[in-house]
Structure formats: C-alpha cells, structure tokens
Design an enzyme around this catalytic site. Structure first.
Site, PDB file in Angstrom:
ATOM      1  N   HIS A 155      -5.885   4.291   6.346  1.00 54.35           N
ATOM      2  CA  HIS A 155      -5.160   5.248   5.501  1.00 54.35           C
ATOM      3  C   HIS A 155      -3.749   5.490   5.993  1.00 54.35           C
ATOM      4  CE1 HIS A 155      -8.683   5.882   3.128  1.00 54.35           C
ATOM      5  NE2 HIS A 155      -9.374   6.330   4.139  1.00 54.35           N
ATOM      6  N   ASP A 211       0.850  -1.184   0.000  1.00 54.92           N
ATOM      7  CA  ASP A 211       0.000   0.000   0.000  1.00 54.92           C
ATOM      8  C   ASP A 211       0.886   1.234   0.000  1.00 54.92           C
ATOM      9  OD1 ASP A 211      -2.720   1.210   0.200  1.00 54.92           O
ATOM     10  OD2 ASP A 211      -1.896   2.050   2.034  1.00 54.92           O
ATOM     11  N   GLU A 251       0.792   5.721   0.498  1.00 55.21           N
ATOM     12  CA  GLU A 251       0.096   6.964   0.822  1.00 55.21           C
ATOM     13  C   GLU A 251       0.791   8.063   0.025  1.00 55.21           C
ATOM     14  OE1 GLU A 251      -2.626   6.940   2.431  1.00 55.21           O
ATOM     15  OE2 GLU A 251      -2.476   4.882   3.187  1.00 55.21           O
ATOM     16  N   ASP A 290      -3.362  -0.599   6.363  1.00 58.64           N
ATOM     17  CA  ASP A 290      -4.113  -1.103   5.216  1.00 58.64           C
ATOM     18  C   ASP A 290      -3.507  -2.399   4.681  1.00 58.64           C
ATOM     19  OD1 ASP A 290      -5.850   0.974   5.439  1.00 58.64           O
ATOM     20  OD2 ASP A 290      -5.048   2.143   3.781  1.00 58.64           O
TER      21      ASP A 290
END
Length: 333
Positions: free
Chosen positions: A285, A133, A135, A290
């Site tokens: 998030h 994942d 960000e 995640d």
C-alpha cells in the site's frame, strides 16, 4: 475483460507458437527479479525509493522548481521553472461538434489504434508498458484525492521509474492504510496535482516510442486508479492523451483462478505475490512497492495465461470506456 468499442481483432497467434510476455520483456524482467542494476529513478518528493530484491540504484531527484542529479558523489542543480511553464497543459477547448459525431470519431480513433498495433510486427517499437499505482485519501473518485503516484517503465534503462508524493491540500484521514500522513504531504516541495501534471506528462512523453502508444498497467485499474487519474486531470483542466491505453490485471487474476491451474487464494495483489513467491522491499500500500510487486507478477501471470503482448493490448480500455459505461448504467437506472 471485454470492451464493446473494439472492432478490429488483434494478432492471432496459434497457442503452440505463443510468444509470451515473459519472453517479450526477457532480460528486463530477469534483471528486475535479481537486482535493480543501474536503473535510475525520478522522484519529485517522497520518503524513500523502494527497491526489489537486492541491489542499489542511482537516483535522479527532481523537485517542482529544481532538478538535482545524484551520482558518483556529486550533485548538480539547475532551474526547471521555465521548462515546467513551457509544458503547461492547455485547458479543454470547446468544439461545436454533434455529440454523436464525437462519439463516432472517438470510436474510429480507438479502432485505428487497435488496428495499427495489430498490424505492427515489432510491438516493442510501438508500445511502452508502464506499471503504475496510486495512493489516495479515500475511496471516492469524485471527492478524494491522490496523495502518491509511482510508475515503472518495463523497458528499463535510465530513469525508468517515477515516484512522488502529492499535496492534496487537505487532511489525510486514512494514514493507517498506507502510512502517508498529512504532515508528509504538506511538507515544502511536495507538488500539488496542478503542478505535477505537466511534469508527469513530460516524463511519460520521454519514455514513449516515437509515434507510439503507452499501455498503463495496474491492479484494479478500471475501478480505482484510472478513475482517480481521470478526475484529477479533469480538475486540472486537461484530459488523458488519446495514445494512452489501460490494462487491469484484476480480471487476469480472476481468469487464472477460474482456470484452476494455480493455487490462488484470492485475486488480490498480495495473493499473486504469494503465489509467485515474490519478495520486495517495503510495506504494501505504498505506490512504489505495489508497482515493483506488479512488475514482477505481470510476466509470470501472462505466462500462465499464455497471453501475448497483443493479447494484453486487446484487453485494454480507454478512459472513455469508463465514462460510457457510467452513462449506460445511469440510463438503465
């Protein structure tokens, strides 16, 4: 999700004899659901390591210049500068090849990968499954930057997770989404993407099977995470290795919703977590939270869809698939 570049069919397993991913990963997911056990984690720089339900983990912390190994109350440090330099990724070479020939070569290369995986009876010796994942500073793949990345090798074992903040060398305007502030990523020791790339590649190489392939899994991977990684690597004058394949679990969630076999409120990751009653530490998030969530969702989701590992590979795509789809859309416009 279908990709037009696939020619060879994968393993055809009768539905009554399907060996689901939940069974394939077996003990790995069982241990994930109860505790992190002895799994270790590589961190370049970040706030904290988020665990799953209960348990504690030993941590191996690696920074861009020095590597700190923590465990049993002792800390050792050694310089890794020479190692990082030796892992520098070469810039893309200019090759005098006709574009059509190059596209055909890439097509054949990918089909060879699909065929090799399909013909291999022991997929565990060939495929490394990594849930990941990212960000970012925003939604623009071309203009925004990655500020955090996290990985989990579902095979487990020593150093099975990797997490770091990334210095985007700009202000972070969307801290209200993920809680990552400009001050956090501008701290000394937070690597820039050009510093991180060789370290990340080296980590992934340490996890992949000899002569094998890496299957990257993320929620909304095709439209978000993979394009961001593609642009970041391109900016660093490198590209995604040919043995990396990607799977997007968002289409899988859509399949589950259409099947009507589960009361899924939406196709989002939080909705899947709620459906399967999964609990993880930390706020959504953040990349590692995640990743932990999807790591626990994936075996349950594939079980409900009666999806084998070879079936998951069949749904995979390459970075070039994204590039080609953009070209087709541009030409059609």
């Amino acid at each position: 999700m279908k990709t037009g570049s696939m020619i060879f069919s994968l393993l055809h397993v009768p539905r009554c004899r399907i060996h689901c991913l939940a069974n394939y990963w077996g003990e790995t997911f069982h241990s994930l659901g109860k505790t992190c056990g002895n799994n270790s984690s590589i961190r370049l720089f970040g706030s904290r390591i988020y665990g799953l339900q209960g348990g504690h983990r030993k941590k191996w912390t690696q920074r861009p210049i020095t590597t700190n190994t923590e465990g049993n109350g002792s800390t050792k440090s050694r310089s890794t500068k020479h190692e990082i330099l030796s892992e520098t990724i070469l810039a893309n070479a200019t090759v005098n090849v006709n574009k059509t020939q190059l596209d055909q070569f890439q097509e054949i290369q990918y089909c060879d990968i699909q065929q090799e995986i399909a013909q291999n009876k022991d997929l565990s010796s060939l495929v490394t499954v990594i849930v990941f994942d990212t960000e970012t500073t925003g939604l623009s793949r071309e203009n925004d930057r990655i500020i955090e990345i996290a990985l989990r090798d579902l095979q487990g074992g020593e150093n099975s997770t990797f997490q770091t903040l990334v210095n985007p060398q700009r202000r972070v305007p969307n801290s209200h989404i993920h809680g990552i502030t400009t001050q956090m990523v501008n701290k000394p020791g937070v690597p820039r993407m050009e510093d991180l790339v060789p370290i990340l590649f080296r980590y992934v190489q340490s996890r992949q099977k000899p002569g094998g392939y890496v299957l990257w899994v993320a929620h909304n991977a095709r439209c978000f995470d993979v394009p961001f990684i593609m642009h970041e690597l391109r900016r660093c004058s490198t590209q995604i290795p040919p043995n990396w394949l990607f799977v997007d679990t968002l289409p899988l969630a859509r399949e589950l919703m259409k099947s009507g076999g589960a009361e899924l409120s939406s196709t989002s990751l939080p909705a899947l977590r709620e459906l399967y009653r999964i609990k993880v530490d930390g706020s959504a998030h953040r990349a590692m939270v995640d990743v932990n969530t999807l790591s626990l969702v994936l075996p349950k989701l594939t079980f409900d869809l009666k999806l084998t590992l070879s079936g998951l590979v069949k749904k995979s795509f390459r970075d070039t698939d994204i590039i080609n789809s953009k070209k087709k859309k541009k030409n059609s416009d």
